[in-house]
Design an enzyme around this catalytic site. Structure first.
Site, PDB file in Angstrom:
ATOM      1  N   GLU A  85      -6.553   2.207  -3.125  1.00 53.90           N
ATOM      2  CA  GLU A  85      -5.139   2.180  -3.451  1.00 53.90           C
ATOM      3  C   GLU A  85      -4.664   0.728  -3.621  1.00 53.90           C
ATOM      4  O   GLU A  85      -3.658   0.457  -4.259  1.00 53.90           O
ATOM      5  CB  GLU A  85      -4.424   2.798  -2.252  1.00 53.90           C
ATOM      6  CG  GLU A  85      -3.046   3.274  -2.458  1.00 53.90           C
ATOM      7  CD  GLU A  85      -2.640   4.104  -1.239  1.00 53.90           C
ATOM      8  OE1 GLU A  85      -3.090   5.258  -1.128  1.00 53.90           O
ATOM      9  OE2 GLU A  85      -1.902   3.582  -0.403  1.00 53.90           O
ATOM     10  N   HIS A 108     -11.274  12.735   0.930  1.00 57.14           N
ATOM     11  CA  HIS A 108     -11.344  11.381   1.456  1.00 57.14           C
ATOM     12  C   HIS A 108     -11.261  11.275   2.970  1.00 57.14           C
ATOM     13  O   HIS A 108     -12.005  10.520   3.586  1.00 57.14           O
ATOM     14  CB  HIS A 108     -10.209  10.584   0.827  1.00 57.14           C
ATOM     15  CG  HIS A 108     -10.181   9.139   1.180  1.00 57.14           C
ATOM     16  ND1 HIS A 108     -11.221   8.299   0.888  1.00 57.14           N
ATOM     17  CD2 HIS A 108      -9.249   8.383   1.794  1.00 57.14           C
ATOM     18  CE1 HIS A 108     -10.923   7.074   1.309  1.00 57.14           C
ATOM     19  NE2 HIS A 108      -9.740   7.108   1.877  1.00 57.14           N
ATOM     20  N   ARG A 125      -2.226  11.039   6.059  1.00 58.93           N
ATOM     21  CA  ARG A 125      -2.385   9.665   6.526  1.00 58.93           C
ATOM     22  C   ARG A 125      -1.930   8.677   5.458  1.00 58.93           C
ATOM     23  O   ARG A 125      -2.170   8.890   4.270  1.00 58.93           O
ATOM     24  CB  ARG A 125      -3.854   9.399   6.844  1.00 58.93           C
ATOM     25  CG  ARG A 125      -4.173   7.941   7.087  1.00 58.93           C
ATOM     26  CD  ARG A 125      -5.581   7.731   7.567  1.00 58.93           C
ATOM     27  NE  ARG A 125      -6.594   7.804   6.534  1.00 58.93           N
ATOM     28  CZ  ARG A 125      -6.944   6.778   5.752  1.00 58.93           C
ATOM     29  NH1 ARG A 125      -6.344   5.601   5.851  1.00 58.93           N
ATOM     30  NH2 ARG A 125      -7.898   6.928   4.848  1.00 58.93           N
ATOM     31  N   HIS A 174      -7.796  11.694  -1.909  1.00 59.14           N
ATOM     32  CA  HIS A 174      -7.330  10.394  -2.391  1.00 59.14           C
ATOM     33  C   HIS A 174      -7.184  10.500  -3.908  1.00 59.14           C
ATOM     34  O   HIS A 174      -8.070  11.020  -4.578  1.00 59.14           O
ATOM     35  CB  HIS A 174      -8.362   9.329  -2.012  1.00 59.14           C
ATOM     36  CG  HIS A 174      -7.885   7.924  -2.212  1.00 59.14           C
ATOM     37  ND1 HIS A 174      -7.614   7.400  -3.453  1.00 59.14           N
ATOM     38  CD2 HIS A 174      -7.629   6.940  -1.323  1.00 59.14           C
ATOM     39  CE1 HIS A 174      -7.221   6.143  -3.305  1.00 59.14           C
ATOM     40  NE2 HIS A 174      -7.220   5.834  -2.025  1.00 59.14           N
ATOM     41  N   PHE A 179       0.856  -1.184   0.000  1.00 53.14           N
ATOM     42  CA  PHE A 179       0.000   0.000   0.000  1.00 53.14           C
ATOM     43  C   PHE A 179       0.887   1.228   0.000  1.00 53.14           C
ATOM     44  O   PHE A 179       2.053   1.168   0.388  1.00 53.14           O
ATOM     45  CB  PHE A 179      -0.897  -0.004   1.252  1.00 53.14           C
ATOM     46  CG  PHE A 179      -2.361   0.022   0.934  1.00 53.14           C
ATOM     47  CD1 PHE A 179      -3.017  -1.133   0.547  1.00 53.14           C
ATOM     48  CD2 PHE A 179      -3.087   1.197   1.021  1.00 53.14           C
ATOM     49  CE1 PHE A 179      -4.376  -1.119   0.251  1.00 53.14           C
ATOM     50  CE2 PHE A 179      -4.444   1.224   0.729  1.00 53.14           C
ATOM     51  CZ  PHE A 179      -5.095   0.076   0.345  1.00 53.14           C
TER      52      PHE A 179
HETATM   53  C1  LIG Z   1     -14.505   4.884   0.603  1.00 51.69           C
HETATM   54  C2  LIG Z   1     -13.528   4.823   1.728  1.00 51.69           C
HETATM   55  C3  LIG Z   1     -12.575   3.812   1.776  1.00 51.69           C
HETATM   56  C4  LIG Z   1     -11.662   3.735   2.810  1.00 51.69           C
HETATM   57  N1  LIG Z   1     -10.759   2.713   2.829  1.00 51.69           N
HETATM   58  C5  LIG Z   1      -9.908   2.616   3.873  1.00 51.69           C
HETATM   59  C6  LIG Z   1      -9.001   1.519   3.965  1.00 51.69           C
HETATM   60  O1  LIG Z   1      -8.966   0.633   3.111  1.00 51.69           O
HETATM   61  N2  LIG Z   1      -8.175   1.458   5.009  1.00 51.69           N
HETATM   62  C7  LIG Z   1      -8.192   2.407   5.994  1.00 51.69           C
HETATM   63  O2  LIG Z   1      -7.425   2.280   6.941  1.00 51.69           O
HETATM   64  N3  LIG Z   1      -9.043   3.440   5.942  1.00 51.69           N
HETATM   65  C8  LIG Z   1      -9.904   3.568   4.913  1.00 51.69           C
HETATM   66  N4  LIG Z   1     -10.763   4.625   4.869  1.00 51.69           N
HETATM   67  C9  LIG Z   1     -10.874   5.521   6.012  1.00 51.69           C
HETATM   68  C10 LIG Z   1     -11.706   4.888   7.106  1.00 51.69           C
HETATM   69  O3  LIG Z   1     -12.627   4.008   6.562  1.00 51.69           O
HETATM   70  C11 LIG Z   1     -12.452   5.911   7.939  1.00 51.69           C
HETATM   71  O4  LIG Z   1     -11.551   6.859   8.375  1.00 51.69           O
HETATM   72  C12 LIG Z   1     -13.070   5.247   9.140  1.00 51.69           C
HETATM   73  O5  LIG Z   1     -13.879   4.175   8.760  1.00 51.69           O
HETATM   74  C13 LIG Z   1     -13.853   6.169  10.051  1.00 51.69           C
HETATM   75  O6  LIG Z   1     -14.372   5.367  11.085  1.00 51.69           O
HETATM   76  P1  LIG Z   1     -15.071   5.956  12.361  1.00 51.69           P
HETATM   77  O7  LIG Z   1     -15.375   4.816  13.263  1.00 51.69           O
HETATM   78  O8  LIG Z   1     -14.259   7.066  12.907  1.00 51.69           O
HETATM   79  O9  LIG Z   1     -16.397   6.611  11.786  1.00 51.69           O
HETATM   80  P2  LIG Z   1     -17.571   6.043  10.831  1.00 51.69           P
HETATM   81  O10 LIG Z   1     -17.396   4.641  10.463  1.00 51.69           O
HETATM   82  O11 LIG Z   1     -17.777   7.049   9.779  1.00 51.69           O
HETATM   83  O12 LIG Z   1     -18.798   6.080  11.806  1.00 51.69           O
HETATM   84  C14 LIG Z   1     -19.362   7.266  12.284  1.00 51.69           C
HETATM   85  C15 LIG Z   1     -20.497   6.880  13.176  1.00 51.69           C
HETATM   86  O13 LIG Z   1     -20.964   8.013  13.886  1.00 51.69           O
HETATM   87  C16 LIG Z   1     -22.350   8.096  13.794  1.00 51.69           C
HETATM   88  N5  LIG Z   1     -22.700   9.506  13.930  1.00 51.69           N
HETATM   89  C17 LIG Z   1     -22.153  10.557  13.282  1.00 51.69           C
HETATM   90  N6  LIG Z   1     -22.721  11.702  13.706  1.00 51.69           N
HETATM   91  C18 LIG Z   1     -23.622  11.358  14.652  1.00 51.69           C
HETATM   92  C19 LIG Z   1     -24.536  12.098  15.465  1.00 51.69           C
HETATM   93  N7  LIG Z   1     -24.639  13.412  15.385  1.00 51.69           N
HETATM   94  N8  LIG Z   1     -25.315  11.404  16.314  1.00 51.69           N
HETATM   95  C20 LIG Z   1     -25.251  10.059  16.394  1.00 51.69           C
HETATM   96  N9  LIG Z   1     -24.415   9.327  15.652  1.00 51.69           N
HETATM   97  C21 LIG Z   1     -23.611   9.971  14.796  1.00 51.69           C
HETATM   98  C22 LIG Z   1     -22.702   7.460  12.475  1.00 51.69           C
HETATM   99  O14 LIG Z   1     -24.023   6.993  12.471  1.00 51.69           O
HETATM  100  C23 LIG Z   1     -21.695   6.321  12.435  1.00 51.69           C
HETATM  101  O15 LIG Z   1     -22.193   5.223  13.156  1.00 51.69           O
HETATM  102  C24 LIG Z   1     -11.681   4.712   3.820  1.00 51.69           C
HETATM  103  C25 LIG Z   1     -12.619   5.735   3.786  1.00 51.69           C
HETATM  104  C26 LIG Z   1     -13.526   5.811   2.745  1.00 51.69           C
HETATM  105  C27 LIG Z   1     -14.492   6.938   2.715  1.00 51.69           C
END
Ligand SMILES: Cc1cc2nc3c(=O)[nH]c(=O)nc-3n(C[C@H](O)[C@H](O)[C@H](O)COP(=O)(O)OP(=O)(O)OC[C@H]3O[C@@H](n4cnc5c(N)ncnc54)[C@H](O)[C@@H]3O)c2cc1C
Ligand code: SF4
Ligand code: FES
Lengths: 233, 584
Positions: B251, B349, B391, B238, B116
């Site tokens: 990626e 991203h 990142r 990205h 990666f």
């Molecule tokens: C398309 C894509 C591909 C990716 N691929 C990779 C990868 O291969 N490897 C990697 O390391 N990273 C990857 N990333 C980055 C990574 O996926 C994200 O940074 C990460 O999943 C974020 O996780 P999180 O738990 O912080 O939030 P999220 O998974 O976004 O969850 C947010 C949560 O908060 C809740 N929420 C938000 N606001 C409120 C509110 N006001 N009240 C109540 N609930 C709320 C939502 O309902 C949700 O449950 C990718 C990102 C994207 C967009």
């Protein structure tokens, strides 16, 4: 192109029954049905209500009945419908909360009923648990499921019997029963080996037709049936 | 209105929130609040992988991983936190496997790994296979697995409850105010510990890989409580979003051998990063893509995209390792990647910045890292900071499970040590109630969607991959106007049940708040570092700017900037980690 979009509307605070509303809107053939809904909501009618999040078919939020089939609005392009008339309704088989939003609590209850988690009571090794690529392959297709509900809510057996676990829950049971690392297969078979489970499936194939992730759900249910027959009867 | 009592309230059910819940569930009364059903969280969209120096496919060590992360961060990442993350990574991934994640496997049944961007062997020698994956659905299977573990542990979920505020009594966070989407009721949750795991905010930009739900609510709510946001100027674009749509192509596609080509078919990354080529870090590749385009070498009729070429990969490889993205290209662009290259463009991203925390996920609120009692954050909403100015791919999922768990552990400890709960003040929901009634009462005004669209366009035009004083001052002016206009939005839906029209209006306010901190932090930082590329200050300036930005905002939308030292603990011990020019 100009679209005629008919949407089944229901506002629980005002309406006694659902009614259809007709909208006219210009759209590009490559637009998603979700984009069309968004533009209607954002540009003309803020009361229009539906679930959405990822917008590319990975979160399972926006399964709805589009021109008579359960589909994800975000993976259905306007051109795929091969018509300028689009009819959008909530998925059948569940109570409607508002417009296109359905109450999926029964769907989630059935998911929880099949012990949807890996059970392995041996102390975990220092490393990962090894699994051959072949064993992994056995469950791979079943792990693609995004639990959108399109299959269960297009299944006549499910419509006819509120207690039937339905294709999505059975697929989840498969995912663990056939996982070489799992030890609770027998418990799960007990849960599904009855006429509210496996034997309610009459291989109608609606689920396969509906699945946006192209999972052959019936194949997995049949594998479960074969396993039950060879091990239990 | 109801009042709910729990030891711990976790807001957000992506990997960060769920991992914390799994950790705390057996020992405390835990509630998880989420505006989406947990399985709809955007963590499920992650494709390419989650990294750890397991060494399953070739020699690798946590220290190499740490070096790559420090260098990838353009030296802005805190090295104590990076060390914690990289050392814990192998354990964390094995644990995810024990929970049931169906990883792709090597021939001998171990977790498979692939290369990666920015991950190298022996301090930059060559790309290394460090990313563990499940085809190109890694986030999906990790999210499902952690949710399953929560079901097993009977975690209490409040799905489709949207947090609108936190409750603070005498400087201690002791609960949240949440809106039940189904009924429109406002509820108060009283707890000893509150954790934010609300994810990223990519929806502030027009072209993004982020979900509609990624509106950065947690950030704006923290700001309202006088908590600064850290390093907001660093937003990752990205390189490979589907042309015009922004939907991500992992990626991992380049990890599997895909290459970027300009209009004449030239593999331009060979010129810019001779050692790792198409696997250079994202900030650099996105800039080089724009350079190719601005110098007239973009592909397509408008010469405005780059081709991602997978045509030399075998069909089997595409079908088994990259099935999802291959489907996306087919559905949304009508391109079959085994036959034709995929048109791509950089897409917004990932947020490197966020709510500042220490390595135990505790929210820290000033230059001296003073802890705010009762408050934790982890995941993309937080800034711990392991990603610094840029990142590396697969480091986010790792960050979520490592720091989600640490926050969970720390909260359990805190709950055990803390005797009763802080009481909720009688007017804790006053702000929310007034705000909702004000929005609902307006019968004339501008539609929310219009202002949001202008915000997204402003951010895209002025605060994306390249920035200058001119674009940033324009954005500063624009955002102030948008803030004024947003005070007069009108929503059509006046009902109580499932009123997403109303929620859109509240989310827009959040977007404006954090976007302003982003713009102002970017305006203020007069150097180029990682994802923050100033055309008027082209180089990195360690003398003056090797420091984190903090940005506060008051009620009327005025911001104030402060700074925090970067933790360089490792660099004192290891000459390899001392800031150098980044070359790949
Ligand atoms: C398309 C894509 C591909 C990716 N691929 C990779 C990868 O291969 N490897 C990697 O390391 N990273 C990857 N990333 C980055 C990574 O996926 C994200 O940074 C990460 O999943 C974020 O996780 P999180 O738990 O912080 O939030 P999220 O998974 O976004 O969850 C947010 C949560 O908060 C809740 N929420 C938000 N606001 C409120 C509110 N006001 N009240 C109540 N609930 C709320 C939502 O309902 C949700 O449950 C990718 C990102 C994207 C967009
Ligand atoms: S099997 Fe397919 S249709 Fe059924 S819930 Fe899963 S993804 Fe949806
Ligand atoms: S919005 Fe996520 S599947 Fe359609």
């Amino acid at each position: 192109m100009n679209l005629e979009v008919t949407i089944r509307r229901f506002n629980p605070e005002i309406d006694d029954a659902a009614h259809d509303e007709l909208y006219h809107i210009d759209a590009e053939p490559m637009e998603r049905v979700l984009d069309v809904l968004n533009r209607l909501k954002w540009e003309s009618d803020g009361t229009l209500t539906y679930r959405k999040s990822c917008a590319h078919g990975v979160c399972g939020s926006d399964a709805m009945l589009i021109n008579g089939e359960n589909r994800l609005a975000c993976v259905t392009l306007v051109k795929d419908l091969k018509s300028t008339k689009i009819k959008i309704e909530p998925m059948p088989g569940s109570p409607v909360i508002k417009d296109l939003v359905v109450d999926q609590s029964a769907f989630w209850r059935k998911y929880e009923a099949v012990m949807p988690y890996l059970v392995n009571n041996d102390p975990p090794p220092e490393t990962e648990r090894y699994q051959s690529a072949d064993d992994q392959f056995l469950i791979e297709e079943s792990t693609k499921c995004i639990l959108c509900g399109a299959c269960t809510q297009s299944c006549p057996s499910s419509w006819g019997d509120d207690e039937y676990l339905g294709p999505a829950a059975l697929l989840k049971a498969y995912r663990f029963i056939f996982d070489s690392r799992d030890q609770a297969g027998a418990d799960r078979l007990n849960i599904i080996d009855n006429n509210k489970g496996l034997w309610k499936c009459y291989t109608i194939f609606n689920c396969v037709q509906a699945c946006p992730k192209e999972i052959d759900v019936t194949k997995h249910i049949s594998a479960l049936k074969r396993k039950v027959v060879s091990e239990r009867y | 209105m109801a009042r709910f009592n729990h030891d711990i309230v976790i807001v957000g059910a992506g990997l960060a929130g769920l991992r914390a819940a799994v950790e705390a569930a057996d020992q405390c009364d835990v509630a998880v609040i989420s505006k989406l059903h947990p399985l709809r969280s955007h963590s499920g969209a992650a494709q390419g992988g989650i990294c750890a120096a397991l060494g399953n496919e070739e020699e690798d060590y946590p220290l190499w991983h740490a070096f790559d992360t420090v260098k990838g961060s353009d030296y802005l990442g805190d090295q104590d936190a990076i060390e914690v993350m990289c050392n814990d990574a192998p354990r964390a991934i094995q644990e995810m496997e024990h929970y049931g994640v169906p990883f792709s496997r090597t021939k001998d049944g171990k977790i498979a790994q692939r290369p990666f961007g920015g991950h190298t062997r022996n301090y930059g020698e060559a790309a290394v296979r460090r990313a563990c994956y499940a085809a190109d659905r890694t986030g999906h299977v990790c999210l499902h697995t952690l949710y399953e573990q929560c079901i097993k542990r009977k975690v209490r979920f409040y799905s489709e409850f949207q947090m609108l505020d936190i409750c603070e009594t005498d400087g201690v966070v002791c609960g949240i105010v949440a809106y039940e989407i189904r009924t429109g009721d406002i509820h108060i949750f009283n707890s000893k510990a509150v954790m934010f795991a609300t994810g990223g905010y990519g929806r502030a930009y027009k072209t993004t890989s982020n979900a509609h739900a990624n509106t950065g609510d947690g950030l704006a709510i923290a700001l309202r409580h006088h908590i600064p946001l850290e390093d907001m100027e660093f937003v990752q674009f990205h390189p490979t979003g589907l042309y015009r749509l922004g939907i991500l192509v992992t990626e991992g596609a380049r990890g599997e051998g895909g290459v970027l080509r300009n209009a004449s078919g030239d593999r331009f990354m060979e010129r810019y990063a001779p050692t790792v080529k198409d696997l250079a870090p994202r900030d650099m590749i996105s800039r080089f893509m724009y350079q190719e385009i601005s110098e007239g070498r973009g592909a397509g009729p408008k010469k405005d995209y780059i081709n991602l070429d997978l045509t030399h990969l075998s069909l089997k490889q595409i079908e088994s390792k990259l099935p999802e993205i291959s489907t996306f290209a087919k559905i949304y662009l009508g391109v079959d990647p085994s036959k034709n290259p995929i048109p791509v463009q950089p897409t917004c991203h990932y947020a490197m910045g966020g709510v500042p925390t220490n390595v135990d996920g505790r929210v820290v609120i000033d230059e001296k890292n003073t802890v705010m009692p009762g408050f934790w954050a982890a995941g993309e909403v937080a800034c711990v900071s392991v990603h610094g100015a840029n990142r590396l791919g697969t480091n986010s999922l790792l960050d979520l499970v490592v720091f989600g768990r640490r926050a969970g552990k720390d909260m359990v400890q805190f709950v055990k040590e803390t005797k009763g709960k802080m009481p909720i003040q009688s007017d804790a929901d006053k702000y929310v109630k007034e705000k909702l009634s004000a929005v609902l009462a307006r019968n004339t005004g501008e539609p929310v969607g219009k202002i949001r669209e202008e915000l997204q366009q402003t951010m895209m035009d002025n605060v994306s991959v390249f920035r200058t004083e001119e674009t940033l001052s324009r954005a500063c002016l624009e955002i102030k106007k948008l803030r004024e206009r947003a005070k007069n939005t009108v929503v059509n839906d006046k009902g109580k049940e499932f009123n997403t029209d109303l929620l859109d209006a509240l989310e827009l306010d959040h977007m404006i708040d954090y976007s302003q901190t982003l713009i102002e932090s970017a305006y203020n930082r007069k150097e180029s570092r990682g994802a923050h590329a100033r055309e008027d200050f082209k180089t990195r300036d360690d003398q003056n700017w090797l420091k984190h930005s903090l940005c506060w905002m008051d009620e009327s939308g005025h911001t104030q900037i402060g700074y925090k030292e970067v933790n360089m603990k490792l660099s004192q011990e290891n000459a390899k980690f001392v800031p150098k020019e980044r070359k790949y």
